[in-house]
Write an enzyme that holds these catalytic residues in place. Structure first.
Site, PDB file in Angstrom:
ATOM      1  N   ASP A  74       0.861  -1.175   0.000  1.00  0.00           N
ATOM      2  CA  ASP A  74       0.000   0.000   0.000  1.00  0.00           C
ATOM      3  C   ASP A  74       0.905   1.235   0.000  1.00  0.00           C
ATOM      4  OD1 ASP A  74      -2.304   1.659   0.354  1.00  0.00           O
ATOM      5  OD2 ASP A  74      -1.965   1.641   2.522  1.00  0.00           O
TER       6      ASP A  74
ATOM      7  N   ASP B  93      -0.123   5.214   1.100  1.00  0.00           N
ATOM      8  CA  ASP B  93      -0.325   6.109   2.240  1.00  0.00           C
ATOM      9  C   ASP B  93      -0.452   5.327   3.544  1.00  0.00           C
ATOM     10  OD1 ASP B  93      -0.902   9.008   1.067  1.00  0.00           O
ATOM     11  OD2 ASP B  93      -1.850   7.553  -0.256  1.00  0.00           O
TER      12      ASP B  93
END
Length: 294
Positions: free
Chosen positions: A35, A37
Site C-alpha cells: 500500500d 499512504d
C-alpha cells in the site's frame, strides 16, 4: 464444535499479531504488494504532501531487483507512479481499477464509470467548498473525500454531502461509498477491489515467469498495508499462504480491532527496515542457511 484457544487469523485482534520482522519465508519466491499512504509514507493532512522519502524509495528499488513488487493504492495510478518513481514495478491505482506493469501490462476495470465519477467529484467540490479542511481528490477510477482536517462539528456535513450525491441519478446505480482513515471514497459498483487486483497481479507474475499452476506452491506472497481497504487483499491472498502485514502503531484508533492480517509492523520506519531485510535475505548466498529477518 471445534474451539480455538486463539482466534483464527481472519478474526484476530490486530494488537495480538506477531511482529512481521520475525517471519521466515525460507527459500520461497517472494511476491510483494505494498500500500502507499500510511505504509510507505506517513498519513498527512494534505494528500499531495505524501511524498516518498529517499531511503524508502531505495529500499523498494533494492527489493525489486530480487522479487516482483506491486504498489496497490487508492490514489490514481499516475500519481502513485509519480510518487514512487521506481521502474519495473507493478502499479495498481484507484484500489486496483487501473493497473500497469512490466512488459506492457495494462488493465482497467469499469472504464464506463470514469465520466460519472468526474461528475460526482464536481458536485462534491461545489457542496464542500465552504467546509474548511475538506478536500476532494480525483483518482480517475475513484473519488476520495478527505476530512481529517475538518472540525468535529462540520464532519456530518461531509458525510451528508457524500450520501446526497449517491442519492442522485446516475450516481446511485453506478457508484458505491467506502470508508477509510478519515476519508470517504466513491468507486464504481463492481466486484473489484485491492484483493481482486492482488490476485490478478499474482497470476500475471506467474504468467510472466512461465509458471504452471504448481508455481504458486513455491511462492510467498507478502502484502503490507495499513487501512481497512487493505483487508480485501489480506483476505484474498490468505489461501496462498500469504503474509498479511498490518501497519499500525500501538495507539492506532482509526480502524476496527479485527483484521485478516497475520503480522504487524508499527510504522513507516518499520516497513522500510522490513523491506531492507527481505532484500538482504534475497541477496544472501543460499549456503548461509539462516532465513531469519532479524
Amino acid at each position: 464444535m471445534a474451539t480455538f484457544a486463539v482466534p483464527p487469523p481472519q478474526t484476530r485482534d490486530w494488537r495480538e499479531l506477531p511482529d512481521a520482522k520475525t517471519i521466515d519465508t525460507g527459500t520461497k519466491r517472494l511476491v510483494v504488494f505494498l500500500d502507499y499512504d500510511g505504509t510507505l509514507t506517513p498519513i498527512v493532512e494534505a494528500s499531495d504532501a505524501a511524498v516518498l522519502a529517499a531511503p524508502m524509495r531505495a529500499a523498494i528499488a533494492r527489493l525489486a531487483q530480487h522479487a516482483p513488487v506491486a504498489v496497490v493504492s487508492g490514489r490514481a495510478r499516475e500519481k502513485v507512479r509519480e510518487f514512487v518513481a521506481v521502474e519495473n514495478l507493478y502499479y495498481a491505482g484507484s484500489h486496483g481499477f487501473d493497473i500497469d506493469g512490466p512488459g506492457g501490462l495494462r488493465k482497467q476495470v469499469k472504464t464506463s464509470a470514469v465520466p460519472i465519477l468526474r461528475a460526482a467529484r464536481s458536485q462534491l467540490e461545489v457542496w464542500l467548498r465552504d467546509v474548511a479542511g475538506a478536500s476532494v481528490e480525483d483518482n480517475v477510477f475513484s473519488v476520495s473525500i478527505h476530512w481529517r482536517g475538518v472540525a468535529e462539528a462540520d464532519r456530518p456535513r461531509v458525510a451528508g454531502a457524500v450520501d446526497a450525491v449517491l442519492a442522485l441519478a446516475p450516481f446511485r446505480t453506478t457508484l458505491r461509498k467506502f470508508s477509510g482513515k478519515c476519508v470517504f471514497e466513491l468507486r464504481p459498483s463492481a466486484a473489484w477491489n485491492k484483493g481482486e487486483a492482488a490476485l490478478y497481479l499474482l497470476d500475471m507474475v506467474r504468467k510472466a515467469e512461465g509458471g504452471a499452476h504448481d508455481w504458486f506452491d513455491g511462492v510467498q506472497p507478502i502484502y503490507v498495508g495499513d487501512d481497512v481497504t487493505d483487508e480485501d487483499a489480506f483476505k484474498a491472498l490468505a489461501p496462498f499462504g500469504a503474509v498479511g502485514v498490518l501497519v499500525a502503531p500501538a495507539d492506532e484508533s482509526e480502524r476496527p480491532a479485527r483484521t485478516h492480517a497475520t503480522h504487524r509492523l508499527r510504522d513507516v520506519d518499520d516497513v522500510r527496515a522490513f523491506l531492507d531485510a527481505l532484500a538482504a535475505r534475497a541477496e544472501a548466498p543460499p549456503a548461509t542457511g539462516d532465513a531469519s529477518t532479524t
